[in-house]
Design a protein around this motif. Structure first.
Motif, short mmCIF file in Angstrom:
data_model
loop_
_atom_site.label_atom_id
_atom_site.label_comp_id
_atom_site.label_asym_id
_atom_site.label_seq_id
_atom_site.Cartn_x
_atom_site.Cartn_y
_atom_site.Cartn_z
N THR A 142 10.20 3.32 -4.29
CA THR A 142 11.26 2.66 -3.54
C THR A 142 10.76 1.40 -2.82
OG1 THR A 142 12.30 4.81 -3.29
CG2 THR A 142 13.09 3.10 -1.81
N ASN A 143 9.44 1.24 -2.72
CA ASN A 143 8.90 0.08 -1.99
C ASN A 143 9.43 -1.25 -2.52
OD1 ASN A 143 6.67 -1.88 -3.25
ND2 ASN A 143 6.60 0.06 -4.36
N ARG A 153 4.14 -1.55 3.38
CA ARG A 153 3.35 -0.35 3.65
C ARG A 153 4.33 0.81 3.75
NH1 ARG A 153 -0.77 -1.18 8.50
NH2 ARG A 153 -1.12 0.98 7.87
N THR A 154 3.99 1.91 3.09
CA THR A 154 4.98 2.99 3.05
C THR A 154 5.09 3.74 4.38
OG1 THR A 154 3.32 4.45 2.06
CG2 THR A 154 4.83 3.35 0.56
N THR A 155 4.17 3.46 5.32
CA THR A 155 4.30 4.11 6.63
C THR A 155 5.15 3.26 7.60
OG1 THR A 155 2.17 3.13 7.18
CG2 THR A 155 2.17 5.46 6.55
N SER A 156 5.69 2.15 7.11
CA SER A 156 6.45 1.28 8.02
C SER A 156 7.89 1.79 8.19
CB SER A 156 6.48 -0.15 7.46
OG SER A 156 7.14 -0.14 6.21
N PRO A 157 8.49 1.54 9.36
CA PRO A 157 9.87 2.02 9.59
C PRO A 157 10.86 1.48 8.54
CG PRO A 157 8.88 1.25 11.63
CD PRO A 157 7.91 0.93 10.54
N ARG A 158 10.71 0.21 8.12
CA ARG A 158 11.69 -0.34 7.17
C ARG A 158 11.63 0.41 5.85
NH1 ARG A 158 9.42 -6.05 4.59
NH2 ARG A 158 7.29 -5.31 4.28
N HIS A 159 10.42 0.85 5.48
CA HIS A 159 10.29 1.56 4.22
C HIS A 159 10.88 2.97 4.33
CE1 HIS A 159 8.78 2.85 0.36
NE2 HIS A 159 8.24 3.90 0.95
N LYS A 204 13.24 3.91 6.11
CA LYS A 204 14.71 3.78 6.09
C LYS A 204 15.19 3.61 4.64
CE LYS A 204 18.14 0.41 7.63
NZ LYS A 204 18.08 -0.60 6.58
N ALA A 205 14.47 2.77 3.88
CA ALA A 205 14.86 2.51 2.49
C ALA A 205 14.78 3.80 1.66
CB ALA A 205 13.95 1.45 1.88
N LEU A 224 0.81 -1.22 0.00
CA LEU A 224 0.00 0.00 0.00
C LEU A 224 0.84 1.27 0.00
CD1 LEU A 224 -2.72 -1.07 2.57
CD2 LEU A 224 -2.92 -1.00 0.07
N ASP A 225 0.31 2.26 -0.70
CA ASP A 225 0.92 3.57 -0.84
C ASP A 225 0.09 4.50 0.05
OD1 ASP A 225 2.13 5.83 -1.77
OD2 ASP A 225 1.66 5.50 -3.89
N GLU A 226 0.68 4.88 1.20
CA GLU A 226 -0.16 5.51 2.23
C GLU A 226 0.08 7.00 2.42
OE1 GLU A 226 -0.04 3.11 5.78
OE2 GLU A 226 -0.06 1.26 4.64
N HIS A 227 1.13 7.52 1.75
CA HIS A 227 1.44 8.94 1.97
C HIS A 227 0.80 9.83 0.91
CE1 HIS A 227 5.15 7.53 4.37
NE2 HIS A 227 4.24 8.00 5.22
#
Ligand code: MSP
Length: 674
Positions: free
Chosen positions: A237-238, A95-101, A103-104, A50-53
């Protein structure tokens, strides 16, 4: 030797909407391809998310008065639930709101910055929040004096602020070279030309940030928190996030190998982002491009664009599946939806969804063809052989034919043509039904009963072992589309479910023998009144017809006028001179020294014909074998590049071939078309 890798991604969907037919389509296609590759033993990885931003989400959450992250979490739960019920076998969910994303994305930014490809400048232009995209004067239309996005039919917004820019213009030559790489970075080929001409038209540097005061729902620019990273830089970038991020991919090893095998499956609405911005960003970040981008067409519902403002177009696959299940008392509804979207639309082209064609496929392809084959086989095996169908004793020819068929189907899945893969499988389903019709096991049973005095009949075992052998292979080949139906078939013919996760090329016996289960109809009949009730439920009432001109009571109603015949009209006798036939493509190869022509051998039932066709620009030869096309059989032969062409096959498009004419159901080769 390690297994070949296959990594497939769907777009990450915006959380401004819940899943609908369009997003279901992409996700099911990706799932079927992933399941196919797993079955053939490839090291497979399948990603969706998901693209959340972005502004779009920021506004919708505000409209609903919900905290942003809570809003995203609620929609994410709905997507995950839908994909679970739709049997989507993704290996990860990003999910783009996740910390790993986050960071990426920060890593990606840093790598592009290090390449001196990011600079600050004043932006003064237009933005469409619906598209989350910048717009030039050429992209907009004027409505009532206002600048409007033609896609969203909403005014664009003026943006004037200091932004960060990416030096996209620097990468035009790199991109044009990339598009020419062997195997095709952009598929289908026709899409490549569209993108290449966009790049050749000149690339401008891309604004890749917004001031935090105008867009705050996003990832801050590293080292400059007053700016938010543009949602598309964030979103693209996901695809690296789940491999450990850009730095992990740059470091080589498994992440890099996976990346090299990655295909982004998308629709044409977001081709430019994936085929222009994304590979340029990757190059700037010192990263290789993925394997490529496969772009499919757009689905409409009864000719209308799927849109929030038109509830009738927001077809919910789960609701339809549930309604069908309730109507027929089964649980195959979701697999009908999967089968339908995979079979009905040729990937790449646009398509229209109608409930009538959905139910038509249920009744005909699933009920009359596949269900009938299974049901009659199991019933006869129970009745004539006490449920035990012994191993095939007919020699190696059976297994050879099955492997050949599996290779044809495989080629279609490998070239991203699932609808042709299913066409090909249905060719086997229908052949097996015709085989039963021709062999008439019920007649054999009668004869054998008299001759055999109740003993087991080798002749009947041979007929039913042939049916079981084909059913087993068919189950394995339909499993990417209908995994549960495949297992149900295997259970009924007494085979382990694990056969469904292998490709028939791995089968070492045509039919190893099996004890039949209970014959249960997989696709129960849809009674006419239930069918009418379903259609009535699904189809909202038609808009009232445009008011007809009032007719004075004393005047007779005008009779409908016979429309004027167009100039150059032909009459039916002229048309009768044209001999059109259904023809199956048996072989297909390029004609040497030209990039336009393909040489095809066609099966016309009673005979074979050779045809030279100018479709090489639009179709790879291997994608055509096994397809049924419309063939003009009585055209005078002509010699093309030294090859005699006997007739022609029909295609759409004028200067450029856009699609081949096809039939909406399988018919035997040679069938007349009128
Ligand atoms: N968030 C972006 C994608 C970012 S990917 C790095 C986005 N999201 S979206 O929710 O609008 O999804 C667009 C995609 O959904 C299309 O490219 C396609 O895959 C799918 N579809 C949405 N509607 C569709 C149709 N009507 N027909 C076919 N596919 C459709 O864009």
């Amino acid at each position: 030797m390690s297994a070949p890798r296959f990594y497939i991604t769907t777009p990450i969907y915006y959380v401004n909407a819940t899943p609908h037919l369009g997003t279901f389509y992409t996700t099911v296609v990706a799932d079927a391809l992933a399941r196919f590759h797993r079955a053939t033993g490839d090291d497979t990885f399948f990603l969706t998310g998901l693209d959340e931003h972005g502004q779009k989400i920021e506004r919708i959450a505000a409209e609903r008065g919900v905290a942003l992250q809570d809003y995203c979490d609620a929609i994410a739960a709905q997507f995950q639930e839908t994909w679970k019920r739709a049997e989507i076998s993704n290996d990860d969910f990003v999910r783009t709101t996740s910390p790993r994303h986050k960071k990426a994305v920060a890593e990606m930014w840093a790598r592009m910055e290090k390449a001196s490809d990011i600079y600050q400048a004043e932006y003064d232009g237009m933005y469409c929040v619906g598209c989350e995209d910048w717009k030039s004067e050429d992209d907009i239309i004027i409505v009532d004096g206002e600048k409007v996005c033609p896609i969203h039919q909403r005014p664009v917004e003026r943006v004037k602020e200091k932004n960060y820019f990416f030096r996209l213009s620097k990468y035009a030559d790199y991109l044009l070279e990339l598009y020419e790489q062997p195997g095709g970075f952009i598929r289908p080929e026709s899409r490549k030309n569209e993108v290449a001409s966009f790049v050749r038209g000149g690339l401008r540097d891309l604004s890749i940030s917004r001031m935090k005061k105008s867009v705050s729902w996003g990832i801050p620019v590293p080292g400059d928190p007053g700016h938010t990273i543009y949602v598309w830089i964030d979103a693209l970038t996901n695809y690296l996030t789940v491999l450990g991020g850009p730095n992990a991919v740059a470091a080589g090893g498994e992440a890099a190998e996976r990346w090299a095998a990655c295909t982004h499956l998308i629709a044409k609405d977001i081709l430019r982002f994936h085929a222009v911005y994304w590979p340029a960003m990757l190059k700037s970040a010192g990263l290789p491009p993925p394997r490529g981008v496969f772009c499919h067409g757009y689905l409409t519902v009864k000719g209308q664009k799927i849109s929030k403002s038109m509830p009738a177009t927001r077809v919910d696959p789960l609701t339809i599946a549930g309604d069908l299940d309730a109507a027929v008392g089964t649980d195959v509804g979701i697999e009908l939806m999967r089968y339908f979207v995979l079979r009905e639309y040729s990937l790449g082209g646009d398509g229209d969804f109608t409930y009538e064609s959905l139910l038509q496929r249920y009744e005909s392809d699933l009920g009359n063809d596949l269900g009938n084959l299974l049901n009659r086989t199991v019933n006869m095996a129970q009745q004539f052989l006490g449920g035990q169908v012994d191993a095939w004793a007919g020699g190696s020819e059976g297994l050879g034919a099955l492997h050949d068929e599996a290779a044809l189907v495989r080629a279609h899945f490998e070239t991203f043509t699932p609808s042709q893969a299913l066409d090909q499988i249905w060719y086997s389903v229908r052949s097996a039904n015709r085989f039963i019709d021709a062999k008439k096991p019920w007649v054999v049973a009668k004869q054998e009963a008299q001759a055999n005095q109740g003993g087991r009949s080798a002749a009947l075992n041979e007929i039913l072992a042939r049916c079981c052998g084909w059913l087993r292979a068919i189950a394995s080949m339909i499993a990417p589309a209908m995994p549960e139906v495949a297992k149900k078939i295997l259970r009924q013919i007494g085979r382990p479910e694990s056969d469904a996760s292998e490709w028939p090329s791995a089968f070492t016996e045509f039919w190893p023998g099996g004890t039949m289960g209970k014959p249960e109809p997989l696709f129960p009949r849809l009674e006419p009144e239930r069918k009418a009730a379903l259609i009535a439920k699904w189809l909202p009432p038609e808009a009232p017809p445009a008011a007809a001109p009032a007719v004075a009571a004393d005047k007779p109603a005008p009779s409908p006028a016979t429309p004027a015949a167009p100039r150059d009209a032909i009459d039916i006798a002229d048309f009768a001179k044209i001999d059109l036939r259904a023809a199956r493509i048996l072989t297909c190869e390029r004609v040497p020294k030209t990039d336009k022509l393909l040489k095809l051998t066609l099966d016309l039932g009673a005979e074979q014909r050779t045809v030279v066709s100018g479709i090489a620009g639009a179709y790879a030869p291997e994608a055509l074998v096994g397809r049924t096309v419309v063939y003009l059989a009585n055209l005078k032969p002509a010699k093309l590049r030294g090859v005699v062409s006997q007739g022609m096959i029909l295609a759409a498009g004028d200067a450029e071939v856009l699609a081949l004419a096809a039939l909406d159901r399988d018919v035997p080769p040679g069938t007349k078309i009128r």
